[in-house]
Design a protein around this motif. Structure first.
Motif, short mmCIF file in Angstrom:
data_model
loop_
_atom_site.label_atom_id
_atom_site.label_comp_id
_atom_site.label_asym_id
_atom_site.label_seq_id
_atom_site.Cartn_x
_atom_site.Cartn_y
_atom_site.Cartn_z
N CYS A 131 -32.53 -14.75 21.66
CA CYS A 131 -31.96 -13.59 21.05
C CYS A 131 -30.25 -13.61 21.17
O CYS A 131 -29.56 -12.99 20.47
N ILE A 132 -30.08 -14.17 22.31
CA ILE A 132 -28.63 -14.20 22.93
C ILE A 132 -27.86 -15.10 21.96
O ILE A 132 -26.80 -14.83 21.49
N GLY A 169 -22.77 -10.83 19.16
CA GLY A 169 -22.64 -11.48 20.61
C GLY A 169 -22.73 -9.82 21.58
O GLY A 169 -21.90 -10.00 22.45
N ALA A 170 -23.61 -9.29 21.36
CA ALA A 170 -23.82 -8.13 22.35
C ALA A 170 -24.93 -8.40 23.40
O ALA A 170 -25.16 -7.40 24.23
N LEU A 171 -25.26 -9.46 23.57
CA LEU A 171 -26.55 -9.70 24.66
C LEU A 171 -25.90 -10.82 25.62
O LEU A 171 -25.38 -11.68 25.31
N VAL A 217 -29.64 -8.25 28.87
CA VAL A 217 -28.98 -6.93 28.99
C VAL A 217 -28.20 -6.75 27.66
O VAL A 217 -27.37 -7.81 27.14
N ARG A 218 -28.29 -5.57 26.86
CA ARG A 218 -27.74 -5.32 25.63
C ARG A 218 -26.34 -4.57 25.85
O ARG A 218 -26.65 -3.39 26.49
N ASP A 219 -25.37 -4.93 25.36
CA ASP A 219 -24.25 -4.00 25.30
C ASP A 219 -24.37 -3.01 24.34
O ASP A 219 -24.21 -3.44 23.22
#
Ligand code: SF4
Ligand code: SF4
Ligand code: SF4
Ligand code: SF4
Ligand code: SF4
Lengths: 329, 339
Positions: A180-181, A190-192, A200-202
């Motif tokens: 997922c990252i 690129g939120a992970l 962790v999701r930003d």
């Protein structure tokens, strides 16, 4: 008999004013760009019988049948009745064709019916929207796209609706494979990141594209039950000031976006320049005139956005102002 | 004993059974599939009959309870280690015949492979099974070829849903009394099973080393995207990796986790110094396939793969593992003919 045609009526009846004297083109409205094969065959029949045998596929997912003699408009209107029935477009009188052309065909990408990234059924919402706003002579362009890829190019429209999903994470199903990252980074924003073996999701950075969900091999990531929308507004092409639509709301809900569009029509009725050429003024130029705050006041009236929704306090549009300068950089 | 129950009476049976046990069954999770408005069938705890998905084949296997995707084994502080708590109740797992055969494979790896894995054993000891009959063969199933289409024993009762009624063949005496108390009728019941699948494979006998070098694997270097989905859905894939997690910067308090691993994804064969045994996806595919239908058999006497077909069903690149088996067989037979 002398040829005496009311061109204003002709245009409102969804026929085109052609450069070829004595000819017109029939404009078939296809909300969401999906039509039954049977209707497509009927379109071909009309083109063969009354047109010049060609079909023009438009940028807004309609079709136009050129080379029709002005005298044949009535015959064409009765022949396209089955297409209008089939596509579920609102009509005022049977066998009289389309009652308006101002509010343009509602565009949609393939969305979740076909596309792995589609966050909602774009076709269905385009049809539902068309039912709500058509017929209307007001010049408004609306488009639906399934995800942030924006294949429907909704940023060229007055209202663009971009599908979003809020990814749901179950740490107990996560095996730290980091796909997922990786794919959020390659295909999206690129939120992970991985912290202590879990993802962790930003949430501020995440655009709700659902790429992480599509790539997670274990169903640790799933889609939210709710479908969300990014609402972008007042994009346009044209001579004066072409520009892309800018973000107005993110994480909006379906009910709210429909209410907002309905309100926008009332706003245009109120503020349209009474002296506008042919009674046509694009909503974007009206917003330029009244200011964003007035637009907001009207459009958000009685709209109960869901808790997650965030509304822009200001919207700034870019683009070129050819009315000010035609110089190259 | 055979019993016929309505949906409501089956739920009452589940409630009675569930007083002292947990029930783990395939559940249709609405909208939780990979794509919008697509469901996924995976295992979860249930309490009522309608929650159990008896029609569709599950996308993910039952193994997640025996070998959790992510499991904390113990917590540690500077001078103490505490094993993670676990639910002490017995568990009844609803599964199909191929999956019941898969349990034997998991046991082989975790209990009979020189060492006994204590974390597996402590949950395995609490697990019993309920067999879901197969009224039809599903797309991608090849259980008949693998000899796993029929379960002879090893379960407490079987269930078949036919025309809105539930048919049970109850092997356990204690449970039989519960079923009898709710049954509409008693009659002879036999769990359904399939005798033919559309997909058929031929398992090669001995696989000569030449097959390892066969060009057949190269195609998968390009086609496979090493996502590992085929491993995570497989009832017999057993690989895991260890993670030591430190809660604090001083690194003295934390937990040890065991998480599922896949021989297809990057990093699986990484070793210290940056080496990687199987770099290409074709090599990884070769390892996986030959492990499933050859290497495992050499050690345990039966094939690891049970032919459930989930790996084919989940592959985003439409790679058919069943077809690869047949390709390997052709290569072996071709090789034999060619000397
Ligand atoms: S915008 Fe998104 S959903 Fe629509 S076609 Fe493109 S990728 Fe698919
Ligand atoms: S929804 Fe898109 S942007 Fe958000 S975390 Fe997932 S992949 Fe990244
Ligand atoms: S893809 Fe899924 S399993 Fe892999 S790290 Fe991300 S959430 Fe975890
Ligand atoms: S390898 Fe494929 S067919 Fe064989 S047991 Fe695993 S998932 Fe089922
Ligand atoms: S599911 Fe398909 S693409 Fe993914 S690792 Fe397995 S074989 Fe390769």
């Amino acid at each position: 008999m002398a040829r005496d045609i009311n061109t204003k009526k002709l245009k409102k009846n969804a026929f085109r004013y052609s450069k070829v004297r004595g000819e017109t083109a029939s404009r078939i409205r296809i909300p969401g760009g999906v039509i039954n094969a049977k209707s497509m065959a009927r379109i071909a029949e009309v083109a063969e019988k009354y047109g010049n045998g060609t079909i023009f596929v438009t940028n807004r997912q309609g079709v136009e049948l050129p080379g029709i003699a002005l005298e044949d408009m009535d015959a064409v209107n009765s022949m396209i009745q089955s297409i209008i029935d089939d596509s579920g477009v609102n009509q005022e009188e049977r066998d009289k064709g389309y009652p308006a052309s101002g509010t343009r065909n509602v565009v949609a990408c393939p969305g979740s019916r076909l596309c792995p990234f589609g966050c909602y059924d774009t076709t269905e919402l385009a049809r539902k929207m068309d039912k709500m706003i058509f017929p209307s002579h007001l010049h408004v362009k609306i488009a639906f796209t399934g995800c942030s890829n924006d294949c429907a190019k909704v940023r060229m429209d007055d209202f663009g609706f971009i599908g979003m999903t809020e990814p749901q994470y179950d740490p107990n199903r996560c095996v730290s494979c980091e796909q997922c990252i990786k794919y959020c980074s390659i295909r999206s924003v690129g939120a992970l990141s991985l912290v202590n073996g879990k993802v962790v999701r930003d949430t501020a950075k995440c655009i709700g594209c659902g790429v992480c969900v599509a790539y997670c091999p274990t169903r640790a990531w799933t889609r939210s039950k709710e479908h969300y929308f990014r609402v972008v507004i007042m994009g346009r092409t044209g001579k004066k000031n072409p520009r892309l639509a800018e973000d107005f709301i993110k994480w909006a809900d379906e009910e709210s976006i429909f209410k907002m569009v309905r309100n926008a029509y009332a706003y245009v009725e109120e503020y349209i320049d009474p002296n506008a050429l042919e009674g046509k003024e694009h909503i974007g130029y009206i917003v330029d005139r009244t200011g964003f705050d007035e637009f907001c006041k009207w459009v958000l009236k009685d709209v109960n956005l869901n808790e997650k929704a965030e509304v822009a306090s200001r919207v700034y549009w870019g683009g070129r102002h050819y009315d000010r300068s035609n110089d190259l950089m | 004993m055979g019993y016929v129950l309505s949906r409501d009476s089956f739920t009452r049976v589940l409630k009675k059974i569930g007083q002292s046990r947990r029930i783990y069954a395939p559940v249709n999770k609405v909208g939780e599939g990979r794509f919008t408005d697509v469901d996924v069938v995976r295992y979860d705890f249930v309490t009522e009959a309608p929650e159990i998905e008896l029609d569709k084949k599950s996308d993910y296997a039952f193994k997640e309870i025996l070998t959790p995707l992510s499991q904390t084994l113990f917590f540690f502080t500077e001078d103490e280690v505490k094993e993670a708590d676990m639910d002490e109740r017995e568990v009844i797992i609803f599964l199909r015949s191929c999956d019941l055969h898969a349990v034997k494979r998991l046991d082989a790896i975790y209990l009979e492979n020189k060492f006994v894995d204590p974390f597996y054993k402590r949950i395995r000891d609490k697990v019993r099974f309920a067999l879901i009959g197969c009224g039809r063969s599903y797309e991608d199933c090849f259980c008949v070829s693998m000899g796993t289409n029929r379960a002879d024993g090893g379960y407490l009762f079987s269930v078949d849903m036919i025309g809105g009624k539930y048919y049970f063949d109850v092997k356990d005496d204690e449970l039989a009394a519960i079923f009898a108390s709710e049954a509409e009728s008693e009659q002879a019941v036999e769990a359904r099973y399939v005798t033919e699948n559309e997909v058929k494979v031929t398992i090669p006998g001995n696989v000569p080393v030449s097959v390892y070098k066969d060009p057949l694997w190269e195609e998968y270097t390009v086609r496979c995207i090493n996502c590992g989905r085929c491993n995570f859905v497989c009832p017999t894939c057993t690989c895991f990796t260890m993670q030591d997690i430190f809660y604090t910067d001083n690194g003295r308090v934390g937990e040890r986790r065991r998480v599922g691993a896949s021989c297809m994804v990057d990093g699986y064969t990484n070793v210290a110094g940056g080496g990687q045994y199987r770099r290409t996806n074709g090599e990884r595919m070769r390892f996986k396939v030959l492990h499933k239908i050859h290497d495992f058999r050499k050690r345990f006497g039966f094939d690891m793969c049970v032919g459930c077909g989930r790996c084919d069903m989940v592959c985003p690149e439409y790679i058919s593992y069943a077809n690869i088996i047949n390709k390997v067989n052709d290569a072996v037979e071709g090789g034999a003919v060619n000397g």
